[in-house]
Design a protein around this motif. Structure first.
Motif, PDB file in Angstrom:
ATOM      1  N   PHE A 109       0.818  -1.222   0.000  1.00  0.00           N
ATOM      2  CA  PHE A 109       0.000   0.000   0.000  1.00  0.00           C
ATOM      3  C   PHE A 109       0.849   1.268   0.000  1.00  0.00           C
ATOM      4  CE2 PHE A 109      -2.838  -3.228   1.760  1.00  0.00           C
ATOM      5  CZ  PHE A 109      -3.989  -2.993   1.037  1.00  0.00           C
ATOM      6  N   ASP A 110       2.153   1.135  -0.066  1.00  0.00           N
ATOM      7  CA  ASP A 110       3.027   2.307  -0.054  1.00  0.00           C
ATOM      8  C   ASP A 110       2.742   3.269  -1.211  1.00  0.00           C
ATOM      9  OD1 ASP A 110       5.342   3.764   1.048  1.00  0.00           O
ATOM     10  OD2 ASP A 110       6.274   3.226  -0.856  1.00  0.00           O
ATOM     11  N   PRO A 111       2.553   2.777  -2.453  1.00  0.00           N
ATOM     12  CA  PRO A 111       2.258   3.726  -3.552  1.00  0.00           C
ATOM     13  C   PRO A 111       0.950   4.482  -3.372  1.00  0.00           C
ATOM     14  CG  PRO A 111       2.948   1.580  -4.415  1.00  0.00           C
ATOM     15  CD  PRO A 111       2.694   1.408  -2.964  1.00  0.00           C
ATOM     16  N   PHE A 112       0.012   3.917  -2.594  1.00  0.00           N
ATOM     17  CA  PHE A 112      -1.284   4.564  -2.417  1.00  0.00           C
ATOM     18  C   PHE A 112      -1.205   5.806  -1.530  1.00  0.00           C
ATOM     19  CE2 PHE A 112      -2.420   0.335  -3.769  1.00  0.00           C
ATOM     20  CZ  PHE A 112      -3.530   0.531  -4.575  1.00  0.00           C
ATOM     21  N   THR A 113      -0.087   6.009  -0.845  1.00  0.00           N
ATOM     22  CA  THR A 113       0.067   7.190  -0.002  1.00  0.00           C
ATOM     23  C   THR A 113       0.633   8.376  -0.781  1.00  0.00           C
ATOM     24  OG1 THR A 113       2.275   6.454   0.714  1.00  0.00           O
ATOM     25  CG2 THR A 113       0.385   5.785   2.062  1.00  0.00           C
ATOM     26  N   THR A 114       0.854   8.227  -2.067  1.00  0.00           N
ATOM     27  CA  THR A 114       1.333   9.322  -2.916  1.00  0.00           C
ATOM     28  C   THR A 114       0.202   9.786  -3.824  1.00  0.00           C
ATOM     29  OG1 THR A 114       2.157   7.734  -4.556  1.00  0.00           O
ATOM     30  CG2 THR A 114       3.715   8.502  -2.883  1.00  0.00           C
ATOM     31  N   ALA A 115       0.356  10.990  -4.347  1.00  0.00           N
ATOM     32  CA  ALA A 115      -0.741  11.597  -5.102  1.00  0.00           C
ATOM     33  C   ALA A 115      -1.022  10.871  -6.404  1.00  0.00           C
ATOM     34  CB  ALA A 115      -0.411  13.067  -5.385  1.00  0.00           C
ATOM     35  N   TRP A 116       0.003  10.377  -7.079  1.00  0.00           N
ATOM     36  CA  TRP A 116      -0.199   9.824  -8.417  1.00  0.00           C
ATOM     37  C   TRP A 116      -1.115   8.611  -8.404  1.00  0.00           C
ATOM     38  CZ3 TRP A 116       0.960   4.904 -10.077  1.00  0.00           C
ATOM     39  CH2 TRP A 116       1.783   4.134  -9.254  1.00  0.00           C
ATOM     40  N   LEU A 117      -1.228   7.900  -7.265  1.00  0.00           N
ATOM     41  CA  LEU A 117      -2.099   6.734  -7.194  1.00  0.00           C
ATOM     42  C   LEU A 117      -3.208   6.909  -6.156  1.00  0.00           C
ATOM     43  CD1 LEU A 117      -2.766   3.930  -8.204  1.00  0.00           C
ATOM     44  CD2 LEU A 117      -1.133   2.986  -6.542  1.00  0.00           C
ATOM     45  N   GLY A 118      -2.848   7.370  -4.956  1.00  0.00           N
ATOM     46  CA  GLY A 118      -3.850   7.507  -3.902  1.00  0.00           C
ATOM     47  C   GLY A 118      -4.932   8.511  -4.249  1.00  0.00           C
ATOM     48  N   LEU A 190      -8.079  20.019  -6.290  1.00  0.00           N
ATOM     49  CA  LEU A 190      -8.113  19.743  -4.863  1.00  0.00           C
ATOM     50  C   LEU A 190      -7.017  18.783  -4.429  1.00  0.00           C
ATOM     51  CD1 LEU A 190     -11.945  19.397  -4.143  1.00  0.00           C
ATOM     52  CD2 LEU A 190     -10.434  21.262  -3.480  1.00  0.00           C
ATOM     53  N   VAL A 191      -6.377  18.104  -5.367  1.00  0.00           N
ATOM     54  CA  VAL A 191      -5.300  17.186  -5.012  1.00  0.00           C
ATOM     55  C   VAL A 191      -4.200  17.932  -4.266  1.00  0.00           C
ATOM     56  CG1 VAL A 191      -3.530  15.643  -5.936  1.00  0.00           C
ATOM     57  CG2 VAL A 191      -5.825  15.645  -6.929  1.00  0.00           C
ATOM     58  N   PHE A 192      -3.985  19.197  -4.620  1.00  0.00           N
ATOM     59  CA  PHE A 192      -2.949  20.002  -3.967  1.00  0.00           C
ATOM     60  C   PHE A 192      -3.211  20.140  -2.467  1.00  0.00           C
ATOM     61  CE2 PHE A 192      -1.571  24.266  -2.537  1.00  0.00           C
ATOM     62  CZ  PHE A 192      -0.204  24.117  -2.678  1.00  0.00           C
ATOM     63  N   PHE A 193      -4.493  20.194  -2.053  1.00  0.00           N
ATOM     64  CA  PHE A 193      -4.847  20.357  -0.649  1.00  0.00           C
ATOM     65  C   PHE A 193      -5.114  19.027   0.045  1.00  0.00           C
ATOM     66  CE2 PHE A 193      -6.444  24.159  -2.900  1.00  0.00           C
ATOM     67  CZ  PHE A 193      -5.716  25.133  -2.239  1.00  0.00           C
ATOM     68  N   SER A 194      -5.014  17.918  -0.657  1.00  0.00           N
ATOM     69  CA  SER A 194      -5.497  16.635  -0.149  1.00  0.00           C
ATOM     70  C   SER A 194      -4.603  16.009   0.903  1.00  0.00           C
ATOM     71  CB  SER A 194      -5.670  15.656  -1.316  1.00  0.00           C
ATOM     72  OG  SER A 194      -4.402  15.357  -1.902  1.00  0.00           O
ATOM     73  N   GLY A 195      -3.354  16.388   0.979  1.00  0.00           N
ATOM     74  CA  GLY A 195      -2.414  15.749   1.904  1.00  0.00           C
ATOM     75  C   GLY A 195      -1.549  14.713   1.235  1.00  0.00           C
ATOM     76  N   PHE A 196      -1.966  14.234   0.071  1.00  0.00           N
ATOM     77  CA  PHE A 196      -1.135  13.295  -0.677  1.00  0.00           C
ATOM     78  C   PHE A 196       0.102  14.026  -1.193  1.00  0.00           C
ATOM     79  CE2 PHE A 196      -5.236  11.142  -0.977  1.00  0.00           C
ATOM     80  CZ  PHE A 196      -4.876   9.823  -0.745  1.00  0.00           C
ATOM     81  N   PRO A 197       1.314  13.562  -0.856  1.00  0.00           N
ATOM     82  CA  PRO A 197       2.519  14.264  -1.313  1.00  0.00           C
ATOM     83  C   PRO A 197       2.713  14.136  -2.814  1.00  0.00           C
ATOM     84  CG  PRO A 197       3.098  12.190  -0.232  1.00  0.00           C
ATOM     85  CD  PRO A 197       1.624  12.382  -0.037  1.00  0.00           C
ATOM     86  N   ALA A 198       3.218  15.209  -3.419  1.00  0.00           N
ATOM     87  CA  ALA A 198       3.491  15.205  -4.851  1.00  0.00           C
ATOM     88  C   ALA A 198       4.700  14.333  -5.150  1.00  0.00           C
ATOM     89  CB  ALA A 198       3.726  16.627  -5.354  1.00  0.00           C
ATOM     90  N   TRP A 199       4.781  13.862  -6.371  1.00  0.00           N
ATOM     91  CA  TRP A 199       5.896  13.008  -6.780  1.00  0.00           C
ATOM     92  C   TRP A 199       7.173  13.833  -6.878  1.00  0.00           C
ATOM     93  CZ3 TRP A 199       8.460  12.845 -11.739  1.00  0.00           C
ATOM     94  CH2 TRP A 199       9.347  11.762 -11.875  1.00  0.00           C
ATOM     95  N   GLN A 200       8.151  13.538  -5.980  1.00  0.00           N
ATOM     96  CA  GLN A 200       9.437  14.226  -5.967  1.00  0.00           C
ATOM     97  C   GLN A 200       9.271  15.748  -5.947  1.00  0.00           C
ATOM     98  OE1 GLN A 200      11.771  12.766  -9.266  1.00  0.00           O
ATOM     99  NE2 GLN A 200      11.978  10.721  -8.400  1.00  0.00           N
ATOM    100  N   GLN A 201       8.256  16.218  -5.204  1.00  0.00           N
ATOM    101  CA  GLN A 201       7.998  17.658  -5.089  1.00  0.00           C
ATOM    102  C   GLN A 201       7.740  18.319  -6.445  1.00  0.00           C
ATOM    103  OE1 GLN A 201       7.498  19.078  -2.087  1.00  0.00           O
ATOM    104  NE2 GLN A 201       7.756  16.976  -1.358  1.00  0.00           N
ATOM    105  N   ARG A 202       7.180  17.559  -7.348  1.00  0.00           N
ATOM    106  CA  ARG A 202       6.804  18.111  -8.655  1.00  0.00           C
ATOM    107  C   ARG A 202       5.292  17.961  -8.774  1.00  0.00           C
ATOM    108  NH1 ARG A 202      11.730  15.307  -9.763  1.00  0.00           N
ATOM    109  NH2 ARG A 202      13.336  16.701 -10.584  1.00  0.00           N
ATOM    110  N   GLY A 203       4.574  18.988  -8.349  1.00  0.00           N
ATOM    111  CA  GLY A 203       3.135  18.885  -8.214  1.00  0.00           C
ATOM    112  C   GLY A 203       2.363  19.334  -9.433  1.00  0.00           C
ATOM    113  N   ASP A 204       1.056  19.528  -9.195  1.00  0.00           N
ATOM    114  CA  ASP A 204       0.149  19.895 -10.280  1.00  0.00           C
ATOM    115  C   ASP A 204       0.187  21.400 -10.522  1.00  0.00           C
ATOM    116  OD1 ASP A 204      -1.094  20.841  -8.066  1.00  0.00           O
ATOM    117  OD2 ASP A 204      -2.912  19.667  -8.268  1.00  0.00           O
ATOM    118  N   ALA A 205      -0.746  21.890 -11.328  1.00  0.00           N
ATOM    119  CA  ALA A 205      -0.739  23.301 -11.714  1.00  0.00           C
ATOM    120  C   ALA A 205      -0.932  24.225 -10.514  1.00  0.00           C
ATOM    121  CB  ALA A 205      -1.825  23.553 -12.761  1.00  0.00           C
ATOM    122  N   LEU A 206      -1.799  23.847  -9.580  1.00  0.00           N
ATOM    123  CA  LEU A 206      -2.031  24.685  -8.402  1.00  0.00           C
ATOM    124  C   LEU A 206      -0.799  24.745  -7.519  1.00  0.00           C
ATOM    125  CD1 LEU A 206      -4.055  26.432  -6.929  1.00  0.00           C
ATOM    126  CD2 LEU A 206      -4.940  24.394  -5.805  1.00  0.00           C
TER     127      LEU A 206
END
Length: 268
Positions: A109-118, A190-206
């Motif tokens: 379940f480790d990948p599910f704690t990141t934004a790209w999957l969780g 809303l993913v930016f506010f969700s708590g899920f960490p971005a992949w290698q600190q490379r997040g979405d547009a927000l």
């Protein structure tokens, strides 16, 4: 640095290609457009992936809710009620808490704690629930004459669903489903506010828009740029779904074809 060089350096930064360090000062308009546009890659990923998977799951949920068998109808009804009855942001919060606890049980379940999957899983369940309710309403609106005609031609079971029920359901539901797709892409912010960490600190547009707003203390440049990108994305969604709508209604006379109407959800 020229604008072309900026695009080459930061255009794909959100997916790990290009410069690692963000600009620190003297931000140009080109840098803001480029980096926020780079972050839109993740928003498009979340929206497209959730929409594609949610479409088929929503069809199954709608059929389950319309089923006369209680064992199929009740789980579909409760799933739809749960995800339609709670705010998307709260779903992000509880999902992140759940995946963190499951991570301590199994490393799977480790990948599910990141934004790209969780975060994608949450968006998938959310859009599936809303789309299922739309499809269910379309199923209930299928003219009885269509079903009777299918029976008269000897169509039953899978063939009747494939040739009569499913195409008619899509034709009736598509305008409303288009609005759901638009809201889903907007909901990816809303993913930016969700708590899920971005992949290698490379997040979405927000993520990038907030970075520029914090550094310049001027939100009136990056956030309008972000809104511009989402407006462009909305126009693309309307165009693509409009083509599908024409395809679904190609057999109908011109006066009977249902046109797409944009009806944004102000409250959800």
């Amino acid at each position: 640095m020229s604008c072309l060089q900026t695009i080459q350096d930061y255009g794909l930064r959100a997916i790990g290609i290009g410069e690692r360090l963000l600009p620190r000062n003297d931000f140009t308009l080109c840098e803001q457009f480029t980096l926020i546009g780079s972050g839109m890659i993740w928003n498009v990923y979340f929206g497209v992936a959730a929409l594609m998977m949610g479409f088929f799951f929503a069809t199954a949920l709608a059929m389950g809710k319309a089923s006369q068998r209680k064992i199929l109808r009740k789980p579909a009804e409760w799933f739809i009620f749960l995800f339609r009855g709670s705010p998307l942001f709260i779903q992000f919060f509880f999902a992140y808490f759940l995946f963190l606890n499951l991570k301590s049980v199994s490393p799977l379940f480790d990948p599910f704690t990141t934004a790209w999957l969780g975060a994608l899983v949450v968006l998938f369940f959310n859009t599936a629930a809303y789309s299922a309710e739309i499809f269910y309403g379309a199923l209930m609106s299928i003219p009885k004459g269509d079903i009777e005609a299918a029976d008269a031609y000897g169509l039953s079971g899978w063939m009747r669903f494939k040739r009569i029920i499913w195409p008619t359901m899509l034709r009736l539901a598509w305008p409303s489903y288009t609005n759901e797709a638009i809201f889903l892409f907007h909901g990816t912010a809303l993913v930016f506010f969700s708590g899920f960490p971005a992949w290698q600190q490379r997040g979405d547009a927000l993520y990038y828009a907030s970075y520029f707003a914090d550094k310049t203390f001027n939100p009136f440049v990056p956030y309008p740029i972000l809104a511009f990108y989402f407006i462009m994305l909305t126009l693309v969604v309307i165009g693509v779904f409009g083509l599908v709508n024409k395809r679904l209604n190609r057999h109908l006379p011109q006066t009977m074809r249902r046109k797409l109407r944009l009806r944004p959800n102000l409250i959800r």
